[in-house]
Scaffold this motif. Sequence first.
Motif, PDB file in Angstrom:
ATOM      1  N   ASP A 215       0.893  -1.162   0.000  1.00 59.94           N
ATOM      2  CA  ASP A 215       0.000   0.000   0.000  1.00 59.94           C
ATOM      3  C   ASP A 215       0.934   1.214   0.000  1.00 59.94           C
ATOM      4  O   ASP A 215       1.306   1.713   1.053  1.00 59.94           O
ATOM      5  CB  ASP A 215      -0.882  -0.013   1.252  1.00 59.94           C
TER       6      ASP A 215
ATOM      7  N   SER B  48      -0.636   6.666  -0.655  1.00 60.63           N
ATOM      8  CA  SER B  48      -0.867   7.456  -1.865  1.00 60.63           C
ATOM      9  C   SER B  48      -2.262   7.236  -2.441  1.00 60.63           C
ATOM     10  O   SER B  48      -2.791   8.123  -3.104  1.00 60.63           O
ATOM     11  CB  SER B  48       0.213   7.186  -2.913  1.00 60.63           C
ATOM     12  N   ARG B  49      -2.879   6.094  -2.168  1.00 64.09           N
ATOM     13  CA  ARG B  49      -4.235   5.837  -2.671  1.00 64.09           C
ATOM     14  C   ARG B  49      -5.235   6.857  -2.131  1.00 64.09           C
ATOM     15  O   ARG B  49      -6.266   7.115  -2.753  1.00 64.09           O
ATOM     16  CB  ARG B  49      -4.691   4.424  -2.332  1.00 64.09           C
TER      17      ARG B  49
ATOM     18  N   ARG C 105     -10.221   5.587  -7.782  1.00 67.54           N
ATOM     19  CA  ARG C 105      -9.060   4.736  -7.513  1.00 67.54           C
ATOM     20  C   ARG C 105      -8.830   3.700  -8.601  1.00 67.54           C
ATOM     21  O   ARG C 105      -7.715   3.283  -8.838  1.00 67.54           O
ATOM     22  CB  ARG C 105      -9.185   4.096  -6.129  1.00 67.54           C
TER      23      ARG C 105
ATOM     24  N   ARG D 254      -6.894   5.440 -11.369  1.00 68.46           N
ATOM     25  CA  ARG D 254      -5.555   5.691 -10.837  1.00 68.46           C
ATOM     26  C   ARG D 254      -4.739   4.410 -10.874  1.00 68.46           C
ATOM     27  O   ARG D 254      -3.584   4.411 -11.285  1.00 68.46           O
ATOM     28  CB  ARG D 254      -5.653   6.220  -9.402  1.00 68.46           C
ATOM     29  N   GLN D 255      -5.338   3.286 -10.481  1.00 68.41           N
ATOM     30  CA  GLN D 255      -4.613   2.013 -10.472  1.00 68.41           C
ATOM     31  C   GLN D 255      -4.245   1.573 -11.877  1.00 68.41           C
ATOM     32  O   GLN D 255      -3.154   1.050 -12.098  1.00 68.41           O
ATOM     33  CB  GLN D 255      -5.424   0.931  -9.761  1.00 68.41           C
TER      34      GLN D 255
END
Length: 143
Positions: A49, A75-76, A84, A87-88
């Motif tokens: 994480d 950072s998530r 998210r 972003r991932q």
Amino acid sequence: MTRDAAFADLLDRSYAALLGRPLVPAGQDKTPWLYDAPSALLAHDTSADPLFTYANRAAQRLFGYDWDEFVGLPSRLSAGDEDRGSRQEFLDTVARQGYAEHYRGRRVAKDGRVFWIEDVTLWNLTRDDGSPAGQAALIRRWS
């Protein structure tokens, strides 16, 4: 990671190796230039994480965290729950090819304000021995 010369070298060297151009303009002292750059610059580590390890002044103002609050933050949390996934996907592209450019996505500030980051370059950070040191993001515009 800190605001030291070795980390500034890691950011600049990794960027130049992957993108073929320098991150820091010629003749500039890397450490203060990166910390005071007009673009937001962030980095996170390689943990499962990932945690932020660096945030320059522009990033601190943009996200509303000071250095001590930013460094160590997952950072998530910079993206809302609904953002998210995209972003991932961006992070996964960088993991496969070493960098990605021209990303645009929504982010969340400490106070809950939602904003867009635009013209973002994300790249892998690699130590001199070739081992991964995390990823860094250069955010050129936001609205």
